[in-house]
Enzyme design. Structure first.
Site, PDB file in Angstrom:
ATOM      1  N   HIS A  85     -37.857  42.120  31.499  1.00  0.00           N
ATOM      2  CA  HIS A  85     -36.658  42.416  32.296  1.00  0.00           C
ATOM      3  C   HIS A  85     -36.171  43.833  32.019  1.00  0.00           C
ATOM      4  O   HIS A  85     -35.050  44.040  31.580  1.00  0.00           O
ATOM      5  CB  HIS A  85     -35.566  41.388  32.011  1.00  0.00           C
ATOM      6  N   HIS A  94     -36.483  30.482  31.887  1.00  0.00           N
ATOM      7  CA  HIS A  94     -36.087  31.285  30.702  1.00  0.00           C
ATOM      8  C   HIS A  94     -34.687  31.887  30.900  1.00  0.00           C
ATOM      9  O   HIS A  94     -34.455  33.048  30.599  1.00  0.00           O
ATOM     10  CB  HIS A  94     -37.134  32.340  30.356  1.00  0.00           C
ATOM     11  N   GLU A 148     -40.559  34.351  40.445  1.00  0.00           N
ATOM     12  CA  GLU A 148     -40.999  34.124  39.066  1.00  0.00           C
ATOM     13  C   GLU A 148     -41.869  32.881  38.930  1.00  0.00           C
ATOM     14  O   GLU A 148     -42.664  32.763  37.994  1.00  0.00           O
ATOM     15  CB  GLU A 148     -39.785  34.002  38.135  1.00  0.00           C
ATOM     16  N   HIS A 178     -33.371  31.023  42.394  1.00  0.00           N
ATOM     17  CA  HIS A 178     -32.147  31.751  42.067  1.00  0.00           C
ATOM     18  C   HIS A 178     -32.190  33.131  42.712  1.00  0.00           C
ATOM     19  O   HIS A 178     -33.254  33.715  42.923  1.00  0.00           O
ATOM     20  CB  HIS A 178     -31.922  31.868  40.561  1.00  0.00           C
TER      21      HIS A 178
END
Length: 299
Positions: free
Chosen positions: A60, A12, A241, A194
């Protein structure tokens, strides 16, 4: 009855939302990333169209902050507005929920001993809206109802991969016990490797990412036992995630077939992963706890 017919895994990455909103899908920088979703858009239009998506994502710091950090939370509202992440809400339609199925899933999960947080008001951010844009493109309204399922992968401790897999199994049991005839998808979003800060900022691990993608396919359950420290070591601080993808995989049963696979780097400073899976054997383990709770006095 309702039936889970497919699972979708999708990064996402917020810059994909920006590129989509600014009509940059064909730009050389973004085209290789978006090309991997064209197959899925056509498949959804032609034959895979869901009535409802249980969309697993992480907030977030948009709806939650350090004051409230639910491990698992389910959205039961009629609608979910688009939040302002600091530069205005994304110019995408408001998300429409399915309260009847959401409340049914919530009740079933809680009786199955998952302590869910119930959200009757929720603004959603790019974690949920970017995957919708990737699958549907530019639309005046989303052609699907969405049940948001938010997972804490932002602050320690996140749930284990095994607990996420078990939650997926419990979602499958809940959906199968819903009386209305619905085509349901479960989407796991976030990832892949990441890291956004510190001396390892920009870390991408192609080999580990592709191993993870491969092991979501077929009948292996190896991924449910990957410890937190391996995600941190191999995929960076934000790679955790990917445990959210295991909720999707657990909901598909013992064995899956891959219809489509896409992996591309770099997108911004992250790796992009995308899978479309269907259940080959959708059988999930029964829950003696759930059956016992249903039969207990007062239920």
């Amino acid at each position: 009855m309702a039936q889970i017919t497919a699972g979708i895994a999708c990064s996402h990455i917020p810059v994909l939302g920006f590129a989509h909103d600014q009509d940059k899908e064909g730009d050389p920088l973004f085209k290789p990333a978006f090309d991997g979703f064209r197959w899925t858009r056509e498949w959804i239009r032609a034959e895979g169209r869901p009535d409802v998506v249980v969309l697993v994502y992480n907030d977030h710091a948009s709806a939650f902050d350090m004051d409230i950090v639910p491990t698992f939370a389910i959205g039961c509202a009629e609608t979910f507005p688009i939040c302002d992440e600091g530069y205005g809400p994304r110019p995408v339609p408001e998300v429409v929920g399915h309260p009847d199925l959401a409340w049914h899933i919530a009740q079933s999960l809680i009786l199955d001993e998952f302590d869910m947080t119930i959200l009757n008001r929720l603004e959603v951010d790019h974690g949920l809206t970017v995957p919708l844009s990737m699958m549907y493109g530019r639309v005046d309204e989303w052609p699907v109802r969405v049940i948001p399922l938010a997972v804490n992968v932002v602050t320690y401790p996140p749930p284990s991969g095994n607990r996420c897999w078990m939650l997926g199994e419990a979602i499958a049991r809940a959906v199968a016990s819903f009386g209305e005839d619905l085509n349901v998808h479960v989407w796991g979003t976030g990832g892949m490797s990441h890291q956004l800060q510190g001396p390892r900022a920009g870390l991408i691990n192609r080999e580990w990412d592709n191993m993870f993608l491969d092991r979501l396919i077929g009948d292996t359950q190896d991924l449910r036992h990957v410890p937190h420290i391996e995600y941190l070591r191999e995929t960076g601080s934000e790679g955790i995630e990917m445990v959210m993808w295991l909720i999707m995989r657990g909901a598909l049963g013992r064995k899956t077939r891959c219809l489509h696979r896409h992996y591309h780097v770099p997108v911004s400073n992250t790796a992009l992963g995308h899978l479309v899976l269907t259940p080959v054997d959708g059988t999930v383990p029964p829950s003696p706890t759930l059956e016992g709770n249903r039969a207990a006095p007062g239920h």
